[in-house]
Design a protein around this motif. Structure first.
Motif, short mmCIF file in Angstrom:
data_model
loop_
_atom_site.label_atom_id
_atom_site.label_comp_id
_atom_site.label_asym_id
_atom_site.label_seq_id
_atom_site.Cartn_x
_atom_site.Cartn_y
_atom_site.Cartn_z
N VAL A 46 0.84 -1.20 0.00
CA VAL A 46 0.00 0.00 0.00
C VAL A 46 0.88 1.25 0.00
N GLY A 47 0.47 2.27 -0.77
CA GLY A 47 1.10 3.58 -0.69
C GLY A 47 2.48 3.67 -1.29
N ARG A 48 2.87 2.69 -2.09
CA ARG A 48 4.21 2.69 -2.66
C ARG A 48 4.18 2.38 -4.16
N ASP A 49 3.14 2.86 -4.86
CA ASP A 49 2.99 2.56 -6.28
C ASP A 49 4.17 3.09 -7.10
N GLN A 50 4.57 4.34 -6.83
CA GLN A 50 5.67 4.92 -7.60
C GLN A 50 6.98 4.18 -7.36
N GLN A 51 7.26 3.88 -6.10
CA GLN A 51 8.50 3.17 -5.77
C GLN A 51 8.49 1.76 -6.36
N GLY A 80 9.21 0.99 3.73
CA GLY A 80 8.93 0.03 2.66
C GLY A 80 10.09 -0.32 1.76
N LYS A 81 11.30 0.09 2.09
CA LYS A 81 12.44 -0.18 1.21
C LYS A 81 12.68 -1.68 1.06
N SER A 82 12.83 -2.38 2.18
CA SER A 82 13.07 -3.83 2.14
C SER A 82 11.86 -4.56 1.56
N LEU A 83 10.67 -4.11 1.91
CA LEU A 83 9.44 -4.74 1.43
C LEU A 83 9.38 -4.73 -0.09
N ILE A 84 9.63 -3.58 -0.70
CA ILE A 84 9.51 -3.44 -2.15
C ILE A 84 10.59 -4.23 -2.88
N THR A 234 13.38 7.02 -3.91
CA THR A 234 13.13 7.69 -2.63
C THR A 234 11.86 7.18 -1.98
N PHE A 235 11.93 6.93 -0.67
CA PHE A 235 10.79 6.43 0.11
C PHE A 235 10.45 7.44 1.20
N PRO A 236 9.36 8.20 1.04
CA PRO A 236 8.96 9.15 2.08
C PRO A 236 8.24 8.45 3.24
N ASP A 237 7.99 9.19 4.32
CA ASP A 237 7.20 8.66 5.43
C ASP A 237 5.80 8.28 4.96
N TYR A 238 5.23 7.26 5.57
CA TYR A 238 3.81 6.96 5.36
C TYR A 238 2.98 7.98 6.15
N ASP A 239 1.82 8.36 5.60
CA ASP A 239 0.91 9.18 6.39
C ASP A 239 -0.10 8.27 7.10
N LEU A 266 -6.40 3.63 15.52
CA LEU A 266 -5.58 4.10 16.64
C LEU A 266 -4.13 3.64 16.48
N SER A 267 -3.93 2.40 16.04
CA SER A 267 -2.57 1.91 15.80
C SER A 267 -1.89 2.75 14.72
N ALA A 268 -2.62 3.06 13.66
CA ALA A 268 -2.08 3.88 12.57
C ALA A 268 -1.75 5.29 13.06
N ALA A 269 -2.62 5.85 13.88
CA ALA A 269 -2.41 7.21 14.37
C ALA A 269 -1.16 7.31 15.23
N HIS A 270 -0.95 6.33 16.11
CA HIS A 270 0.25 6.32 16.94
C HIS A 270 1.50 6.25 16.08
N ALA A 271 1.50 5.37 15.08
CA ALA A 271 2.68 5.22 14.22
C ALA A 271 2.91 6.45 13.36
N ALA A 272 1.84 7.10 12.93
CA ALA A 272 1.97 8.32 12.12
C ALA A 272 2.65 9.42 12.93
N GLN A 273 2.36 9.48 14.22
CA GLN A 273 3.01 10.46 15.09
C GLN A 273 4.48 10.13 15.28
N ASP A 274 4.83 8.85 15.10
CA ASP A 274 6.21 8.40 15.30
C ASP A 274 6.90 8.26 13.94
N HIS A 275 6.84 9.33 13.13
CA HIS A 275 7.57 9.43 11.86
C HIS A 275 7.04 8.51 10.77
N GLY A 276 5.80 8.05 10.85
CA GLY A 276 5.22 7.28 9.76
C GLY A 276 5.90 5.96 9.49
N ASP A 277 6.28 5.26 10.53
CA ASP A 277 7.02 4.01 10.43
C ASP A 277 6.04 2.83 10.38
N ALA A 278 5.99 2.14 9.22
CA ALA A 278 5.05 1.02 9.06
C ALA A 278 5.43 -0.15 9.96
#
Length: 447
Positions: A46-51, A80-84, A234-239, A266-278
């Motif tokens: 998810v969210g990495r179509d361009q990469q 998502g670097k390793s994932l992709i 380039t891989f930006p933070d997830y929102d 809620l899990s997504a919101a916490h991670a988004a506050q912590d630099h968007g780390d999946a």
């Protein structure tokens, strides 16, 4: 021997029955889907179509008999670097087999590798495992050049094409005190990318380097930079919305009907506050389920997510603080208790923190350090990202003070430090310490 009967009125289950109960009464269906390192199906990406398009287009030549370009994938941790790269390579590997081609994926994570020599040996191990052969070189007792020769031999004899993936490449600095020395990653990249160019092997091998550092190429030796010459992805933070989608596509890790409506957002919101780390989002999502299992609950709710977040913060803080000396821990603790017990100041002035530090040092019978040493300890804490500072004035006659705020919850920091050093006197005198903090704050505000 474990009894199945009762002893002293307490029912005792066998080890077997307790283990079986743990596998049956769980909220999970397929917990492996919540392993961040698992190579998942492409429809879960998810969210990495361009990469994804960039990596596919770069590596596609491997299926047409050409050598793909080298790649540099960079972006913050958990983006998502390793994932992709692994998802694409897995598909290339399968398609190559259908074409009668041998495509090898040789990958190492440099995080725990201390030297260039050890990195080369890990590559030999990975190449041998991918090819289904023996490494045939020992880890010690032979030169790095000998290990490199064996690596090239495996690549040339066992694969028609392939890719070498160097994850967290920037951490491979090598053991050297001479800052002018070439870092281990620079030397390794030069050797690997130069090999095919000078004809040492016939196999079409490219190199993919993964890093969190966008300035990574600036630190490469000129020869390595010229030889490596990668295409950048380039891989930006997830929102928050992307993180929510990532977790939604992994909901089937849980049994039907066990997830509360607020768990994913809620899990997504916490991670988004912590630099968007999946990775952290997935870890939090999994940990909430583990806590539900631990408490014997049949559903995963918002409270489990909040408890998981608190545990994660505590564990992260404990890990980071484990290496601090007792004096540094006490200096940090003195600022933490002010932040927790005081409700009048937005941050902890260094003079106030030092006053509390002096009291605590007497309480636990530790030598008091000077104000300058105390300030140096807090400055070090800032470099560790435990605290952040700002300089503020407090009116005429009060002067200018450096004030500190905590990056993590100061209560978590306080509780973590209480477990980390001999703090019996402190934990037994919490109310007294709180009164001392109140008095010191009042005195500070009256100055």
């Amino acid at each position: 021997m474990v009894s199945d009967g009762t002893e002293d009125g307490v029912s005792s289950q066998s080890i077997k029955s307790r283990l079986e109960e743990g596998t049956q009464n769980t909220v999970f269906r397929d917990k492996s889907l919540l392993n961040p390192d698992r190579v998942i199906d492409e429809d879960r990406i998810v969210g990495r179509d361009q990469q994804l398009d960039d990596v596919i287009n770069s590596l596609q030549p491997a299926l047409r008999g050409s050598r793909p370009p080298n790649l540099l994938l960079y972006g913050p941790s958990g983006t998502g670097k390793s994932l992709i790269i692994n998802a694409v390579c897995q598909q290339i590997e399968a398609l190559a087999v259908n074409q009668g081609d041998r495509f090898g994926v040789i990958d190492i994570n440099c995080q725990t590798i201390s030297t260039h020599d050890r990195a080369v040996y890990r590559l030999v191990e990975s190449a041998a495992e991918s090819a289904g052969v023996e490494p045939e070189v020992p880890q010690t007792g032979v030169s790095t050049d000998h290990k490199l020769s064996r690596l090239y031999e495996i690549l040339d004899e066992e694969f028609d094409s392939g890719i070498i993936i160097l994850d967290e490449i920037d951490l491979l600095t090598g053991r050297t005190r001479d800052q002018r020395s070439e870092p281990g990653y620079s030397k390794l990249l030069y050797q690997l990318s130069r090999t095919a160019q000078v004809g040492e092997i016939d196999s079409r091998i490219s190199v993919a380097a993964l890093t969190n550092d966008p300035r990574f190429m600036e630190d490469l030796d000129g020869r390595a930079e010229s030889s490596f010459n990668p295409e950048d992805v380039t891989f930006p933070d997830y929102d928050a919305n992307e993180l929510r989608s990532i977790l939604t596509y992994r909901r089937d890790a849980y049994r039907d009907g066990v997830l509360g409506d607020d768990v994913v957002p809620l899990s997504a919101a916490h991670a988004a506050q912590d630099h968007g780390d999946a990775r952290k989002a997935i870890d939090l999502f999994r940990k909430a389920g583990e806590l539900a299992d631990r408490h014997g609950d049949n559903t995963v709710l918002e409270d489990h997510v909040r408890e998981a977040q608190e545990e994660a913060a505590r564990d992260r803080t404990l890990t980071q603080m484990r290496g601090l000396s007792a004096q540094k821990k006490l200096a940090l603790y003195s600022a933490a208790v002010v932040s927790v017990f005081d409700d009048q100041l937005d941050a902890v002035p260094n003079t106030l923190g030092y006053d509390v530090y002096q009291y605590l040092a007497d309480l636990v019978d530790i030598d008091q350090k000077s104000r300058d040493t105390y300030l140096r300890y807090l400055s070090e804490s800032e470099t560790y990202n435990f605290v952040v500072s700002k300089t503020e004035g407090h009116g005429y006659g009060s002067g200018v003070h450096k004030e500190y705020s905590f990056v993590d919850d100061p209560k978590t920091v306080m509780e973590t430090l209480e477990k980390g050093i001999r703090m019996d006197e402190i934990t037994d005198n919490k109310e007294l310490i709180e009164s001392v903090v109140d008095a010191q704050v009042s005195e500070f505000l009256e100055r």
